[in-house]
Design an enzyme around this catalytic site. Structure first.
Site, short mmCIF file in Angstrom:
data_model
loop_
_atom_site.label_atom_id
_atom_site.label_comp_id
_atom_site.label_asym_id
_atom_site.label_seq_id
_atom_site.Cartn_x
_atom_site.Cartn_y
_atom_site.Cartn_z
CD GLU A 103 12.54 -4.96 -6.58
OE1 GLU A 103 13.24 -4.29 -5.81
OE2 GLU A 103 12.94 -5.35 -7.69
CG LEU A 104 12.02 -8.91 -0.47
CD1 LEU A 104 12.66 -10.19 0.01
CD2 LEU A 104 10.51 -9.08 -0.65
CD1 TRP A 116 -0.10 -1.63 3.05
CD2 TRP A 116 0.73 0.44 3.28
NE1 TRP A 116 0.75 -1.64 4.13
CE2 TRP A 116 1.26 -0.38 4.31
CE3 TRP A 116 1.10 1.78 3.24
CZ2 TRP A 116 2.16 0.10 5.26
CZ3 TRP A 116 2.00 2.26 4.18
CH2 TRP A 116 2.51 1.42 5.18
CB CYS A 168 11.17 -0.21 0.22
SG CYS A 168 11.14 0.51 -1.43
CD GLU A 182 11.40 -2.06 6.20
OE1 GLU A 182 10.88 -3.19 6.29
OE2 GLU A 182 11.49 -1.45 5.12
CE LYS A 211 -2.68 -9.92 -1.46
NZ LYS A 211 -3.44 -8.77 -0.94
CG ASP A 261 -2.54 -3.58 1.37
OD1 ASP A 261 -1.80 -4.36 1.98
OD2 ASP A 261 -3.39 -2.86 1.93
P1 NAD Z 1 3.61 -7.28 3.44
O1 NAD Z 1 4.69 -8.22 3.05
O2 NAD Z 1 2.92 -7.50 4.72
O3 NAD Z 1 2.48 -7.24 2.32
C1 NAD Z 1 2.74 -6.91 0.97
C2 NAD Z 1 1.64 -7.50 0.11
O4 NAD Z 1 1.75 -8.92 0.14
C3 NAD Z 1 0.21 -7.18 0.59
O5 NAD Z 1 -0.60 -6.95 -0.56
C4 NAD Z 1 -0.20 -8.45 1.28
O6 NAD Z 1 -1.59 -8.65 1.30
C5 NAD Z 1 0.48 -9.49 0.42
N1 NAD Z 1 0.72 -10.80 1.05
C6 NAD Z 1 0.83 -11.08 2.37
N2 NAD Z 1 1.05 -12.41 2.54
C7 NAD Z 1 1.09 -12.95 1.29
C8 NAD Z 1 1.29 -14.27 0.80
N3 NAD Z 1 1.48 -15.30 1.61
N4 NAD Z 1 1.28 -14.47 -0.52
C9 NAD Z 1 1.10 -13.43 -1.37
N5 NAD Z 1 0.88 -12.18 -0.97
C10 NAD Z 1 0.89 -11.93 0.35
O7 NAD Z 1 4.27 -5.83 3.39
P2 NAD Z 1 3.60 -4.43 3.82
O8 NAD Z 1 3.73 -4.30 5.29
O9 NAD Z 1 2.28 -4.26 3.20
O10 NAD Z 1 4.63 -3.43 3.10
C11 NAD Z 1 5.71 -2.91 3.77
C12 NAD Z 1 6.99 -3.70 3.46
O11 NAD Z 1 7.20 -3.70 2.06
C13 NAD Z 1 8.21 -3.06 4.07
O12 NAD Z 1 9.05 -4.07 4.58
C14 NAD Z 1 8.87 -2.38 2.89
O13 NAD Z 1 10.25 -2.15 3.04
C15 NAD Z 1 8.54 -3.31 1.78
N6 NAD Z 1 8.61 -2.61 0.47
C16 NAD Z 1 9.63 -2.89 -0.38
C17 NAD Z 1 9.75 -2.21 -1.58
C18 NAD Z 1 10.90 -2.47 -2.54
O14 NAD Z 1 10.82 -2.04 -3.70
N7 NAD Z 1 11.97 -3.13 -2.12
C19 NAD Z 1 8.81 -1.25 -1.92
C20 NAD Z 1 7.77 -0.99 -1.02
C21 NAD Z 1 7.68 -1.69 0.17
#
Ligand code: NAD
Length: 527
Positions: free
Chosen positions: A264-265, A167, A298, A396, A191, A193
Site C-alpha cells: 500500500e504505497l 507513522w 496516502c 507526492e 515492524k 515506525d
Molecule cells: P517509508 O516507506 O519511509 O517507511 C514506512 C515504514 O517502512 C517505516 O516503518 C520504515 O521504518 C519502514 N522501512 C523503511 N525501509 C524499510 C525496508 N528496507 N524494509 C522494511 N521496512 C522498511 O514511508 P513513510 O515516509 O514513513 O510514510 C509515508 C509514505 O507512506 C507516503 O508515501 C504515503 O503515501 C505512504 N502511505 C501509504 C498508505 C496506503 O495505504 N497506500 C498509507 C499510509 C502511508
C-alpha cells in the site's frame, strides 16, 4: 487563519501523561538489545520517551516465538477468533479516549483525524470478526462438466505474516493488516515506525486483554536497514504500507523467494470539481479532503481540476475556508488542522512550496511554517500556476499543500487526473451522483469518492482498498483483504458418473461423449 493557542496547557498535560505510561506500553515490545533513540512529541519537540531498537538477532527470536505460537493458533476455531475480536471491539469503544489521545500526542494531528483511526479500527475488528469464517470456509466449486468431477477449495494460513507500517495512521493501517492476518490463523511479526510505538502498543494491549495470545503478535522496532529487512525476510507474506520507493525495494527483495506481498504505497491524488455544485459547498468538502491529518495521508487530495465556469468562485471560497481554519495543538474537536509529525515532513513541505514559488506559482492561501504554534506546524496551503517543472506538480508532497488547475472540459480533467505514475485515490465533486459515477468509472485509481475526499471509500470496509500503477499491489479490506493471508487448495475427485480416460482406447470412446457435453453446456449458456 485563526490560531488556537489556548490549548497549550492541556496538550502539555497530555504529553506528560503519555510520557508516564510509556514504560508500561513499551514493555510489550519484543526484547530489544540495540541502540536507544529518543522520540519527540510533535506539538513541542520535547522528548516523549527513549526507545530501544531491536537487533537482527532480536527479530530472529521474535520470529521463532511467533511461529511457535502460530501452530496452536492455526488449530483454533473461527468462533474462538471471532469472540476475541468482538471482545476487543468492546474494549476499543470503552478505551477509545486513551487511543485517540496517544495518536494525537505521537503524530500531532487534530482530534477529528485521530478519531478516524478509532472508527476505522472498530469497523475492521467487527467486519473481520463476522466475515472471516464465511470467506475462508471450504466451498464446492464447479468443474468443467458438472457432476463428473467434484471440486472443493479450502484455505491454510500462510504462517507468519510480516507487517511494516508507517507513522501517519499508525493504528488504523496496522489494524487493517494485522487483524485479518490473525483471524485467518497466522502469526504477525510487525515492524512499526519509532514515532508511533505507544499508540500501536495501546491497541495491542486491548487485543491481549481480549484473549489474544501475546506471542502471536510480535512488535519490533528499528530502522529499515537492518531491522525492516530482517522482518521482510522472515515473512511468508509481507504486508507493507509506506512510500513507493521502499515498497519497490521490498518487492525486489521478495522476488527470489517468490513470497507474496500486499503493498500500500504513495499517491498524488486528484479531485475533479464539476460545474454543477455550489462553490461554497465544494470548498467545505475540499478542506478535509486535502488537509485531514495535515495532508499526511496516502489518500489525501493534492491536485484539484476545476471546470472553468465555477473556477473563480470555487478558488475564492476554498481560499476563504483555508484562511478561517483553526490550526494549533489541542485535544478537542475545535481544531481543523494539527501539526506535521516531524522535522523532515516540515522540510519537505517547505521545499515543495519554496520550489513552486521560485518557479512562478502563486500562493492563494497559507504558504508559511508556523513556529509560533509549535516546531512543525505549517499552514494549509493553496497554490495556483503550478507547472510540470515544479516538484509539487507530480511528486507526492504528503503534507498540507494542494494545487488548483483550471480546465475547459470534463475530458481534460479526466486526462489530467490520469496523467500520473500513481493511482491510489481520487474524488469528484458534483451536484449529481450519477454524473460523478460516470466520471469516476474513467479514473485510474483504486478508489474514487463522490462528494468526499477519502472517507467514503475508507469507510467501505467490505470493499477492497489499494492502488493502481505505482501506488501498490494487492488490496486491504473486503474478502480480498482476508484472502491475501491464506494459501488456497483445490481438492478434486472424479465422481464416476462418466469415466476419465485411462488410455488411448478409452479416450477414443469418450471423445464423442465429452464433445456432446461441451455442446450441451454451450447451448445452455452454462458459465
Ligand atoms: P517509508 O516507506 O519511509 O517507511 C514506512 C515504514 O517502512 C517505516 O516503518 C520504515 O521504518 C519502514 N522501512 C523503511 N525501509 C524499510 C525496508 N528496507 N524494509 C522494511 N521496512 C522498511 O514511508 P513513510 O515516509 O514513513 O510514510 C509515508 C509514505 O507512506 C507516503 O508515501 C504515503 O503515501 C505512504 N502511505 C501509504 C498508505 C496506503 O495505504 N497506500 C498509507 C499510509 C502511508
Amino acid at each position: 487563519m485563526s490560531d488556537v493557542v489556548n490549548r497549550a496547557m492541556s496538550s502539555a498535560a497530555a504529553i506528560e501523561w503519555a510520557r508516564s505510561i510509556a514504560p508500561e506500553l513499551t514493555a510489550g515490545l519484543a526484547l530489544a538489545h540495540g541502540d536507544a533513540k529518543s522520540v519527540a512529541a510533535p506539538w513541542t519537540g520535547d522528548t516523549l520517551h527513549d526507545l530501544r531498537h531491536c537487533t537482527v538477532q532480536d527479530v530472529d527470536a521474535a520470529e521463532s516465538a511467533a511461529r511457535f505460537a502460530q501452530r496452536e493458533w492455526s488449530r483454533t476455531s473461527f468462533a474462538e477468533r471471532r469472540s476475541i475480536l468482538l471482545r476487543a471491539h468492546s474494549l476499543l469503544l470503552e478505551r477509545r479516549r486513551e487511543l485517540i489521545d496517544l495518536v494525537q500526542v505521537e503524530t500531532g494531528k487534530n482530534r477529528a483525524s485521530a478519531f478516524e483511526e478509532v472508527f476505522a479500527i472498530a469497523q475492521a475488528m467487527r467486519h473481520t470478526a463476522v466475515t472471516v469464517e464465511r470467506v475462508l470456509s471450504p466451498r464446492f466449486r464447479r468443474s468443467s462438466v458438472p457432476g463428473v468431477v467434484r471440486a472443493m477449495v479450502d484455505h491454510e494460513p500462510k504462517g507468519l505474516v510480516s507487517v511494516v507500517t508507517p507513522w501517519n495512521y499508525p493504528v488504523a493501517l496496522a489494524a487493517m493488516d494485522v487483524l485479518p492476518a490473525l483471524a485467518a490463523g497466522n502469526a504477525v511479526l510487525q515492524k512499526i515506525d519509532d514515532q508511533t510505538v505507544l499508540s500501536l502498543m495501546s491497541l495491542r494491549r486491548m487485543l491481549l486483554d481480549a484473549g489474544l495470545p501475546a506471542a502471536l503478535w510480535q512488535v519490533v522496532t528499528g530502522p529499515g536497514d537492518p531491522v525492516g529487512n530482517a522482518v521482510v525476510d522472515a515473512g511468508d507474506h509481507v504486508s507493507f504500507t509506506g512510500s513507493t520507493a521502499t515498497g519497490t525495494r521490498i518487492a525486489e527483495r521478495l522476488a527470489p523467494r517468490l513470497v507474496s506481498a500486499s503493498l500500500e504505497l504513495g499517491g498524488k491524488n486528484p479531485m475533479i470539481v464539476l460545474d454543477d455544485l455550489d462553490p461554497d459547498a465544494a470548498a467545505a468538502l475540499a478542506f478535509p479532503a486535502c488537509f485531514g491529518s495535515a495532508g499526511q495521508l496516502c489518500v489525501s487530495i493534492e491536485r484539484i481540476y476545476v471546470l472553468r465556469p465555477v473556477a473563480e468562485a470555487f478558488i475564492a471560497a476554498f481560499a476563504a475556508r483555508i484562511r478561517s481554519a483553526r490550526i494549533g495543538p489541542g485535544l478537542d474537536y475545535s481544531i481543523d488542522m494539527g501539526s506535521l509529525t516531524n522535522r523532515s515532513q516540515l522540510d519537505r513541505v517547505q521545499a515543495h512550496v519554496g520550489d513552486a514559488i521560485t518557479k512562478g506559482a502563486t500562493v492563494v492561501a497559507g504558504g508559511n511554517a508556523r513556529p509560533d504554534l509549535g516546531p512543525y506546524f505549517h499552514e494549509p496551503t493553496l497554490l495556483t500556476g503550478v507547472s510540470p517543472d515544479m516538484n509539487c506538480f507530480a511528486e507526492e508532497t504528503f503534507g498540507p499543500v494542494v494545487a488548483i488547475h483550471v480546465v475547459e472540459s470534463v475530458e481534460e480533467a479526466i486526462a489530467a487526473a490520469n496523467d500520473s505514475q500513481y493511482g491510489l485515490n481520487a474524488a469528484v465533486l458534483t451536484g449529481s451522483v450519477a454524473r460523478g459515477r460516470a466520471v469516476a468509472r474513467r479514473i485510474e485509481a483504486g478508489s474514487v469518492n463522490i462528494n468526499d475526499g477519502y472517507r467514503a471509500s475508507f469507510a467501505s470496509i467490505g470493499a477492497p482498498m489499494g492502488g493502481w500503477k505505482r501506488s501498490g499491489m494487492g488490496r486491504r479490506n473486503g474478502p480480498e483483504g482476508i484472502l491475501r493471508f491464506v494459501e488456497s487448495r483445490t481438492i478434486a475427485n472424479p465422481t464416476g458418473i462418466l469415466p476419465l480416460p485411462v488410455d488411448g482406447e478409452s479416450a477414443a470412446r469418450m471423445e464423442p461423449v465429452y464433445l456432446a457435453a461441451l455442446r450441451v453446456l454451450a447451448a445452455l449458456h452454462f458459465p
